[in-house]
Design a protein around this motif. Structure first.
Motif, short mmCIF file in Angstrom:
data_model
loop_
_atom_site.label_atom_id
_atom_site.label_comp_id
_atom_site.label_asym_id
_atom_site.label_seq_id
_atom_site.Cartn_x
_atom_site.Cartn_y
_atom_site.Cartn_z
N GLY A 275 -36.64 -10.09 13.29
CA GLY A 275 -35.43 -9.56 12.62
C GLY A 275 -35.50 -9.83 11.44
N ARG A 276 -35.95 -10.97 10.72
CA ARG A 276 -35.91 -11.37 9.24
C ARG A 276 -36.67 -10.72 8.59
NH1 ARG A 276 -34.66 -17.99 10.28
NH2 ARG A 276 -32.31 -17.69 10.81
N ILE A 277 -38.11 -10.34 9.41
CA ILE A 277 -39.04 -9.58 8.65
C ILE A 277 -38.53 -8.21 8.11
CG2 ILE A 277 -41.20 -8.38 8.98
CD1 ILE A 277 -42.07 -10.80 10.61
N GLY A 278 -37.84 -7.52 9.11
CA GLY A 278 -37.25 -6.37 8.93
C GLY A 278 -38.08 -5.21 9.26
N PRO A 279 -37.86 -4.01 8.41
CA PRO A 279 -38.48 -2.67 8.76
C PRO A 279 -39.96 -2.86 9.14
CG PRO A 279 -36.82 -2.59 6.99
CD PRO A 279 -37.03 -3.77 7.06
N ALA A 280 -40.72 -3.67 8.33
CA ALA A 280 -42.04 -3.92 8.53
C ALA A 280 -42.55 -4.14 9.96
CB ALA A 280 -42.56 -4.98 7.46
N ALA A 281 -41.53 -4.92 10.69
CA ALA A 281 -41.69 -4.83 12.13
C ALA A 281 -41.12 -3.82 13.08
CB ALA A 281 -41.01 -6.17 12.46
N VAL A 282 -41.05 -2.68 12.55
CA VAL A 282 -40.65 -1.65 13.20
C VAL A 282 -41.17 -1.16 14.45
CG1 VAL A 282 -41.57 0.41 12.11
CG2 VAL A 282 -39.31 0.66 13.04
N ALA A 283 -42.39 -1.31 14.59
CA ALA A 283 -43.26 -1.52 15.61
C ALA A 283 -42.92 -1.91 16.88
CB ALA A 283 -44.85 -1.51 15.46
N THR A 284 -41.99 -2.84 16.78
CA THR A 284 -41.71 -3.74 17.89
C THR A 284 -40.40 -3.39 18.53
OG1 THR A 284 -40.70 -5.35 16.53
CG2 THR A 284 -42.90 -5.70 16.98
N ALA A 285 -39.87 -2.19 17.86
CA ALA A 285 -38.53 -1.76 18.15
C ALA A 285 -38.16 -1.47 19.78
CB ALA A 285 -38.26 -0.45 17.35
N TRP B 191 -29.91 -7.59 17.73
CA TRP B 191 -29.75 -8.01 16.25
C TRP B 191 -31.00 -7.62 15.55
CZ3 TRP B 191 -32.90 -11.55 13.89
CH2 TRP B 191 -32.46 -11.83 12.56
N ALA B 192 -32.14 -7.99 16.25
CA ALA B 192 -33.36 -7.89 15.74
C ALA B 192 -33.81 -6.33 15.67
CB ALA B 192 -34.47 -8.49 16.44
N HIS B 193 -33.42 -5.47 16.76
CA HIS B 193 -33.67 -4.10 17.04
C HIS B 193 -32.95 -3.45 15.78
CE1 HIS B 193 -32.90 -0.10 18.17
NE2 HIS B 193 -34.18 -0.05 18.77
N TRP B 194 -31.76 -4.03 15.22
CA TRP B 194 -31.13 -3.09 14.00
C TRP B 194 -31.56 -3.54 12.80
CZ3 TRP B 194 -27.94 -6.94 11.06
CH2 TRP B 194 -27.21 -6.10 9.72
N ARG B 195 -32.16 -4.77 12.77
CA ARG B 195 -32.99 -5.23 11.47
C ARG B 195 -34.07 -4.63 11.22
NH1 ARG B 195 -31.28 -8.14 7.35
NH2 ARG B 195 -33.17 -9.31 7.42
N VAL B 196 -34.83 -4.15 12.24
CA VAL B 196 -36.22 -3.40 12.10
C VAL B 196 -36.01 -1.85 12.18
CG1 VAL B 196 -37.46 -5.41 13.31
CG2 VAL B 196 -36.97 -3.49 14.59
N THR B 197 -34.99 -1.26 12.53
CA THR B 197 -34.88 0.07 12.65
C THR B 197 -33.75 0.74 11.60
OG1 THR B 197 -33.15 0.03 14.31
CG2 THR B 197 -35.43 0.11 15.04
#
Length: 381
Positions: free
Chosen positions: A177-187, A211-217
């Motif tokens: 979640g703190r990494i954000g969009p760069a981790a979108v592959a984990t959505a 929460w993490a899903h929102w942060r990455v997507t």
């Protein structure tokens, strides 16, 4: 030796010891009169020992020369202490320690390393994740540090994502979640945890995963659903801080959050106050709730959310002006927090001091500038 013991006691006990006490600690560790207490103090020294960085770096090289490829306590102490000053000369030793199992295995000491540039620290943490694949403390401390690196931890997405299949999934979600969009592959994986489709989902996973899903997507739908449901169901303690991050996006839940300002639990009251003002922009109901939790005699007991209340008042800023006299009085105290082991007492207190200082600066710039600089010296002998 009595003088060393006295200096160690002073830096552990007092917020503003005489700088000579830190000089004695450094002399002890880099000389022939070190002790466990001096070692633990040095690791926690941070900015207070920055003026000794050259000496610590030189002694670190000497220790490495003595022990070669072996991992020693002395190398670890000096490398972590140097890292705590933000000095990149600690990095070669940290890389070696990461490869051979010499980095800290408790979270407060591990966080010391976050004083280094995140881009330089992340590769060290990736090495540690690879080495400590099956070690509980090795994983949790490494994920703690990567979380502090934020977006810069993007290089470690693959290693962190693998922890979603392990007992460290909750910590991994926080990092992603703190990494954000760069981790979108984990959505999709995060969505499976958020909805309970993943068979490994436990009680606390859905809220953090949503929460993490929102942060990455960037899509808040799942987070609003899951965290909002948690608040309405009474399991608010874990849902409120995450709902607070959504801010005005969570307006539909503002009334439910407001209803928790009178909760019997102090942690829930603080989290509700924070969430309410961040969602609505209205600090009026939140400030008295937060101020009521700021105990001037707090010893650092983690069961009481004093530091969190101080931090939230600081984030509110000028509308929390009524807190200034109390915060200044707490900051002026001479003795450190006592509810911590010597291994982490300085770190715990320095974190509290930073929270107090930052809060005062946000609420009333310059309000903390006149806090007295007391001095406590080591006894001779």
């Amino acid at each position: 030796m009595r003088r060393v013991d006295s200096a160690v006691e002073a830096v552990h006990r007092y917020r503003r010891p005489d700088p000579a006490c830190w000089d004695i600690v450094v002399d002890a560790v880099c000389g022939e009169s070190s002790s466990l207490g001096a070692d633990r103090a040095l690791v926690q020294g941070g900015p207070a020992i920055a003026r000794h960085a050259d000496r610590i770096a030189a002694d670190l090289r000497r220790q490495q020369g003595v022990f070669g490829t072996a991992v020693s306590h002395g190398v670890s102490v000096r490398a972590i202490a140097l890292a705590g000053t933000g000095d990149v000369r600690a990095l070669p030793a940290l890389r070696h320690l990461a490869e051979h199992g010499g980095l800290p295995y408790n979270r407060p000491e591990a966080r010391v390393m976050a004083a280094l540039p995140a881009a330089e620290l992340v590769p060290v943490m990736r090495t540690k994740l690879r080495r400590d694949a099956d070690d509980y403390h090795g994983n949790t401390t490494t994920l703690e540090v990567l979380g502090l690196c934020g977006e810069a931890a993007a290089l470690a997405v693959a290693e962190v994502a693998r922890r979603l299949d392990m007992p460290y999934a909750y910590d991994a979600m926080r990092v992603l979640g703190r990494i954000g969009p760069a981790a979108v592959a984990t959505a999709d994986r995060l969505a499976a945890y958020a909805t309970g489709r993943d068979p490994r989902t436990s009680r606390n996973h859905p809220r953090r995963a949503a929460w993490a899903h929102w942060r990455v997507t960037g899509d808040p739908t799942l987070a609003l659903d899951v965290c909002g449901a948690a608040v309405r169901s009474g399991s608010a303690g874990h849902g409120l801080p995450l709902l607070a991050d959504l801010g005005p996006l969570a307006t539909a839940h503002a009334d439910a959050v407001h209803g928790l300002l009178d909760s019997p639990g102090a942690w829930t009251r603080v989290a509700a106050a924070d969430a309410y003002w961040r969602i609505t922009g209205d600090p009026e109901p939140a400030v008295p709730v937060l101020l009521a939790e700021v105990d001037p005699d707090w010893t650092g007991r983690p069961a009481v959310p004093v530091q969190e209340a101080v931090g939230r008042l600081g984030e509110i800023g000028t509308p929390a002006a009524g807190a200034v006299p109390l915060l200044r009085r707490i900051l002026a105290r001479e003795e450190r927090l006592t509810h911590a082991f010597d291994r982490t007492r300085i770190l715990a207190d320095e974190a509290y001091v930073r929270t107090l200082t930052d809060a005062l600066e946000r609420i009333a710039p310059g309000a903390g500038d006149t806090v007295p600089a007391s001095r406590h010296v080591a006894r001779k002998g």
